[in-house]
Design a protein around this motif. Structure first.
Motif: not given
Lengths: 204, 204
Positions: B97-123
């Protein structure tokens, strides 16, 4: 033995992985045809690749899975455990340090290094993070030959230089940069974009 | 256009990456010979690969770097930005998610999913982690075609099934497991061991 093309060497780990899966599924005997179907490689190519290293299996009876696994592990030097230095213990480095897949396949992360004073001295799974300044001496005294770089791009080349200076000859590079290394040192670059681009070709 | 062998498609991103580096270094014109030397691929192979897609460069004058980059981006569908769903936001997922290499080469992480309730809702970098139960509906409504799986091995296949069900057709899999997907869906597996084994062949 005559020099084997690197492209052939590069396919052997794929064969080994496929054979390990077959073994886990209880398969005793396989064929170049079956292996080829699993891997998307022609059976002729597989037979030709293996023929560089001797005679495996017999015409019409196929390959004994366990024997071929043993032979490939021996050829690849994967029949022992290689200690590995990991430089860079950010999110990715931590993920690699926790990754359970190395041990069963012949690799053991034996040393962790980071340049961040806040991380130095902390432990991950019992292994203490050492300062980057100790790379050269530690790698030399532990006689390490294999390293992984999971640092930011702007420090990866300097880290690689230090590793090579200390005797490292195989580097798995996760940093988003192309490393320059001297003759006799090998680098493999984990670059997710290469894999993504290969797949989007097939999308509209 | 006749069907291009996947092995050829797989080399195009390597050519593109090498050309991008040349461009960054200010190189205007290159040759199959020069590209081949950088990549360890024969110049004849490069010319043959490119000939599948038309006429690039002229005999004796080489390739215009910018033009060939544009052509390869177009061929690979890398001349646009692809939104990507990332499932699994542990150490590795966070690194991606932090990796800066996707954008300049045509990819954009647009959605994040996790099953762990402790992580859900965090940004992470402004993107909210959604519950895994929302994968199907979100992927459908956002019309996503590309996903990355960075979950533990034991949930990766179920995640892949859900993603495919929702319309994903390209999966980059970091989980240490071989995924089964239907015809028409592509998976690339990031497996560090394959790269390590390929290098230790050359060690004593």
């Amino acid at each position: 033995m005559p020099r084997i093309p690197d492209i052939v060497v590069g396919r052997l780990p794929l064969y080994l992985r496929a054979l390990n899966r077959m073994q886990a599924q209880g398969v005793d005997i396989t064929s170049s045809h079956e292996l080829g179907q699993q891997l998307g490689i022609s059976s002729a190519q597989i037979r030709k690749d293996l023929s560089h290293f001797g005679e495996f299996g017999k015409q019409g009876t196929g390959y004994n899975v366990v024997s071929l696994i043993g032979a490939l592990q021996h050829i690849l030097h994967a029949d022992r455990t290689w200690d590995v230095a990991l430089v860079g213990v950010g999110d990715l480095g931590r993920a690699l340090a926790h990754y359970g897949g190395f041990g069963p396949r012949g690799f053991h992360i034996s040393h962790l290094f980071d340049a961040d004073p806040a991380k130095i001295g902390k432990k991950i799974d019992g292994l203490t993070i050492q300062p980057a300044s100790e790379i050269e001496q530690t790698v030399k005294s532990a006689n390490l030959k294999v390293a992984m770089i999971a640092t930011p791009a702007n420090t990866a080349q300097a880290v690689a230089d230090t590793l090579v200076q200390a005797g490292i000859r195989s580097i798995l590079n996760y940093a988003p940069i192309s490393l320059t290394v001297p003759e006799g040192v090998r680098v493999q670059h984990i670059d997710p974009i290469i894999h993504l681009q290969r797949m989007i070709y097939y999308l509209d």
